[in-house]
Design an enzyme around this catalytic site. Structure first.
Site, PDB file in Angstrom:
ATOM      1  N   ASP A  22      -4.500 -46.015  -4.536  1.00  0.00           N
ATOM      2  CA  ASP A  22      -5.223 -45.096  -5.489  1.00  0.00           C
ATOM      3  C   ASP A  22      -5.515 -45.681  -6.894  1.00  0.00           C
ATOM      4  OD1 ASP A  22      -5.689 -42.806  -7.223  1.00  0.00           O
ATOM      5  OD2 ASP A  22      -3.805 -42.074  -6.957  1.00  0.00           O
ATOM      6  N   ASP A  94      -3.489 -37.446 -10.791  1.00  0.00           N
ATOM      7  CA  ASP A  94      -3.362 -38.811 -11.420  1.00  0.00           C
ATOM      8  C   ASP A  94      -1.745 -39.284 -11.519  1.00  0.00           C
ATOM      9  OD1 ASP A  94      -6.043 -38.346 -11.599  1.00  0.00           O
ATOM     10  OD2 ASP A  94      -6.175 -39.648 -13.408  1.00  0.00           O
ATOM     11  N   HIS A 137       2.315 -36.390 -20.381  1.00  0.00           N
ATOM     12  CA  HIS A 137       1.413 -35.408 -19.549  1.00  0.00           C
ATOM     13  C   HIS A 137       2.263 -34.353 -18.826  1.00  0.00           C
ATOM     14  CE1 HIS A 137      -2.163 -37.729 -21.041  1.00  0.00           C
ATOM     15  NE2 HIS A 137      -1.511 -38.884 -20.598  1.00  0.00           N
ATOM     16  N   ASP A 174      -0.848 -42.496 -28.145  1.00  0.00           N
ATOM     17  CA  ASP A 174      -1.299 -42.974 -27.238  1.00  0.00           C
ATOM     18  C   ASP A 174      -2.664 -42.589 -27.081  1.00  0.00           C
ATOM     19  OD1 ASP A 174      -0.208 -43.357 -24.115  1.00  0.00           O
ATOM     20  OD2 ASP A 174      -1.941 -42.213 -24.093  1.00  0.00           O
ATOM     21  N   HIS A 176      -4.303 -40.881 -24.777  1.00  0.00           N
ATOM     22  CA  HIS A 176      -4.694 -39.829 -23.923  1.00  0.00           C
ATOM     23  C   HIS A 176      -3.948 -38.733 -24.642  1.00  0.00           C
ATOM     24  CE1 HIS A 176      -4.773 -43.054 -20.692  1.00  0.00           C
ATOM     25  NE2 HIS A 176      -5.814 -42.644 -20.462  1.00  0.00           N
ATOM     26  N   ASP A 267      -2.130 -47.665 -25.048  1.00  0.00           N
ATOM     27  CA  ASP A 267      -3.506 -47.616 -24.468  1.00  0.00           C
ATOM     28  C   ASP A 267      -4.672 -47.617 -25.353  1.00  0.00           C
ATOM     29  OD1 ASP A 267      -2.570 -44.955 -24.851  1.00  0.00           O
ATOM     30  OD2 ASP A 267      -2.572 -44.839 -22.479  1.00  0.00           O
TER      31      ASP A 267
HETATM   32  C1  SS9 Z   1      -8.515 -43.251 -14.221  1.00  0.00           C
HETATM   33  C2  SS9 Z   1      -7.962 -42.103 -14.698  1.00  0.00           C
HETATM   34  C3  SS9 Z   1      -6.478 -42.312 -15.180  1.00  0.00           C
HETATM   35  C4  SS9 Z   1      -4.540 -41.034 -15.838  1.00  0.00           C
HETATM   36  C5  SS9 Z   1      -4.197 -41.634 -16.890  1.00  0.00           C
HETATM   37  C6  SS9 Z   1      -2.947 -41.480 -17.369  1.00  0.00           C
HETATM   38  C7  SS9 Z   1      -2.366 -42.079 -18.576  1.00  0.00           C
HETATM   39  C8  SS9 Z   1      -1.112 -41.914 -19.062  1.00  0.00           C
HETATM   40  N1  SS9 Z   1      -9.348 -44.019 -15.044  1.00  0.00           N
HETATM   41  N2  SS9 Z   1      -5.839 -41.213 -15.657  1.00  0.00           N
HETATM   42  S1  SS9 Z   1      -0.672 -42.607 -20.629  1.00  0.00           S
HETATM   43 ZN    ZN Z   2      -2.126 -42.965 -22.184  1.00  0.00          ZN
END
Ligand code: SS9
Ligand code: ZN
Length: 684
Positions: A22, A94, A137, A174, A176, A267
């Site tokens: 994945d 995700d 999330h 973070d 996101h 990140d």
């Molecule tokens: C792929 C999308 C990834 C999920 C990111 C979750 C980060 C959690 N480029 N999406 S901190």
């Molecule tokens: Zn993140």
């Protein structure tokens, strides 16, 4: 009273991984935790922390945020076949499941709650929990974005319930958007949730409308949700710091939390394949430091994302080393924020001005929703172009990530002596300070110079000795033998001149001179840029025009907590960071009217500059302040100021005006995107 930093980690949380292909989930690997912990051990940081065992969360704890149905569903995953797990996973976005992830998710909550317990009971001052899976999330009834249970949201509810915590600040750095945390506290005014996140006008995951700056919270919780969307990649240290100075910190200080939880995802650091930002790991030392004087120092950092193993490990080390109290590195390459960051800052401040006194006079958004929102539509319209961009990014992904190079953060060596004090006879040396006694032989050359400069007529033996001590102390600070110091003097003005002149004799020295209170400040020394003078007082400024002389005038001088705090956060700190001094000289004028806890906040916050080299000068009769000042210099968090009232409206306005006037010279003071006028932008 030394209080430690907790580190909570257990190898067990490395024992799950993605079992199928994945691409969306492949970055979330067990090594994230392993390398972070190894780096802490290698740098001798793990050993300096109080190690606290993890535990599994109870069902009741999971249910503080999640639904029973969801918990029951996750409970079945350890018994599922690979096929069942894949199918179970498919209903969420995700994220992946593994037979051992339920166990790890309970440990991740348990680790976070162990940290909260130890901080709230005062067993430790602060700490970090290294956990997997992350949490921000996940939602009431859903896993999402590598997250199963919402560790930090549960921790906030837990603290409220178990300790009666009235106000919790959650800082989500973070890259996101922690939409799960936002949903959880949207209508709750007791939790202030702040998040910045890669957004690109809703084109970046999780692509939600509600991640934008205009989601400010609902009902009673209106104003208590602060979103800062990043609409471009490549954001740098100055962009992050500008948001702290002009959005987060003013609101956080006004809020007055009694606990700070950090959703510490890395990140948002350079090299990360998800974030694609350019802030270097040392920026987390500053972000951490800037939060460490809130809530009486009660700060719990909990790992979220971070997918470049090198960048992640370095950032974790920077965070923990700061929690331990080591000197914060000099901020690197601070220009001004970029245009896109300024646009976001402008929008957030404007969206929140009705909720926060500190933002009351923020500039209105230029054409309201037009500039940021229509732009998005325009981008979406040209689907072809967008796909083209997407495609190119895909191709470059590997290369981009690996091409990111940055110097390893320099070692942060703590000088052998933390805090030295030179006090008049009869004043006891505070605990933990090294007493700089007048018996030390004065350098005859320095003595001559001092006599020549300051004592042409008089022959005041004691005063001369004090100034000798001051010079000697400064010399030892320059050699990095002493971190900071406190000197009580007969005449602060004279001592201030002496210290500034001393510092100026060294060619490389840049001194940030902070004068608090009314009284003559040496405005004439600000011509050459070797001294930046910021005076906070009730005096109307004299007609000085140097960019290195910043008189801040408050109606009631330093006695209005809210106004003073706002001047420190929105003006002094950004000026200080951009100036990047190698010495901070902090002078408290007699009768400044400043209350002790605000003074301690100021002293603590200024430790983020000049690698913690601060020399404090106070008048001889302020003996009662010696203890509290020394304690702040030694790294004890300042007491919480509690929620701040509104500053005087005329002060807010005059600060805003002053900031506006200085913006051309000091880019870190900018809070609005001004098309065509400044705002360095290398990323358009
Ligand atoms: C792929 C999308 C990834 C999920 C990111 C979750 C980060 C959690 N480029 N999406 S901190
Ligand atoms: Zn993140």
């Amino acid at each position: 009273m030394m209080m430690g930093t907790a580190l909570i980690y257990d190898e067990q949380m490395t024992k799950y991984k993605l079992l199928w292909v994945d691409p969306a989930c492949k970055v979330e690997v067990p090594e994230r935790l392993i390398v972070s912990h190894e780096a802490l051990v290698r740098n001798g940081l793990a050993d300096r922390c109080v190690s606290i065992p993890v535990r599994e969360a109870t069902d009741a704890e999971v249910l503080l945020v999640h639904s029973e149905e969801y918990l029951e569903a996750v409970k079945r995953t350890p018994y599922m076949s690979l096929g069942d797990l894949m199918e179970f996973t498919l209903q969420y976005g995700d994220v992946y499941f593994h037979p051992n992830i339920y166990h790890c998710a309970k440990l991740a909550i348990g680790a976070t709650l162990q940290l909260v317990d130890n901080v709230m009971t005062g067993r430790v001052r602060n700490g970090m929990a290294l956990v997997r899976p992350p949490g921000h999330h996940s939602q009431h009834s859903a896993a999402n974005g590598f997250c199963v249970f919402n560790n930090v949201a549960i921790a906030a509810q837990y603290a409220k319930q178990k300790y009666g915590t009235k106000r919790v600040l959650i800082v989500d750095w973070d890259v996101h958007h922690g939409q799960g945390v936002q949903y959880c506290f949207e209508d709750d005014p007791s939790v202030l949730y702040f998040s910045w996140h890669r957004y690109e006008h809703q084109n970046f995951w999780p692509m939600l409308k509600e991640s934008d700056y205009d989601s400010v919270g609902k009902d009673k919780g209106a104003g208590f949700n602060i979103n800062v969307p990043w609409n471009k990649v490549g954001m740098e240290n100055s962009d992050y710091l500008a948001v702290f100075f002009h959005v987060l910190l003013p609101a956080a200080y006004e809020f007055g939390p009694d606990l700070v939880l950090v959703s510490a995802g890395f990140d948002s650091a350079i090299g990360d394949p998800e974030g694609k930002m350019c802030a270097t790991p040392d920026v987390f030392a500053h972000l951490t430091h800037l939060l460490m004087n809130l809530a009486g120092g009660k700060l719990c950092a909990v790992l979220e994302g971070g997918y470049n193993l090198t960048s992640l490990a370095q950032s974790v080390c920077q965070t923990v080393q700061t929690l331990l109290g080591d000197p914060v590195p000099r901020p690197t390459e601070l220009g001004g924020p970029c245009e896109s960051a300024l646009e976001s800052i402008h929008c957030v401040r404007s969206a929140h001005k009705q909720y926060w006194s500190c933002l009351k006079h923020a500039a209105d958004r230029p054409t309201s929703d037009l500039s940021t929102k229509l732009f998005k539509v325009a981008e979406q319209k040209s689907g072809e172009e967008r796909n083209g961009v997407e495609h190119k990014e895909k191709e470059n992904e590997e290369m981009n990530t690996e091409a990111a190079v940055w110097p390893e953060p320099p070692k942060r060596l703590a000088p052998p002596v933390h805090t030295a004090s030179a006090l008049p006879g009869g004043v006891a040396c505070p605990d933990g300070c090294k007493c700089f006694s007048s018996s030390e032989d004065p350098n005859p050359f320095v003595l001559g110079e001092l006599r020549e400069n300051f004592f042409k007529e008089s022959e005041d033996k004691d005063a001369l000795t004090t100034l000798c001590n001051l010079s000697a102390l400064l010399e030892r600070m320059e050699k990095n033998e002493i971190r900071n110091g406190l000197v009580l003097v007969r005449d602060v003005s004279m001592a201030m001149m002496c210290a500034v002149q001393h510092a100026a004799t060294s060619l490389t020295n840049r001194v940030l001179l902070v004068c608090v209170g009314d009284g003559a400040a040496p405005t004439h020394i600000t011509e050459d840029g070797k001294t930046l003078l910021v005076q906070i007082s009730s005096k109307e400024p004299e007609g000085q025009k140097s960019k290195y002389y910043v008189p801040v005038c408050l109606r009631k001088g330093c006695s209005d907590m809210a106004g003073f705090t706002q001047a420190v956060l929105g003006l002094l700190l950004p000026l200080g960071y951009e100036y990047d001094p190698n010495l901070v000289l902090l002078v408290r004028m007699p009768d400044s009217g400043l209350c002790e806890s605000v003074w301690q906040q100021l002293t603590g916050l200024l430790q983020g500059l000049a690698q913690g080299h601060t020399l404090v000068l106070m008048q001889e009769d302020e003996k009662a302040s010696v203890g509290p000042t020394a304690s702040s210099l030694l790294g004890t968090p300042a007491p919480s100021l509690g929620p701040l009232g509104a500053p005087l409206p005329e002060d807010v306005e005059s600060l805003e005006r002053l900031r506006h006037r200085l913006q051309a010279d000091w880019k870190l003071l900018q809070t609005t995107a001004a098309p065509g006028s400044g705002g360095s932008d290398q990323r358009d």
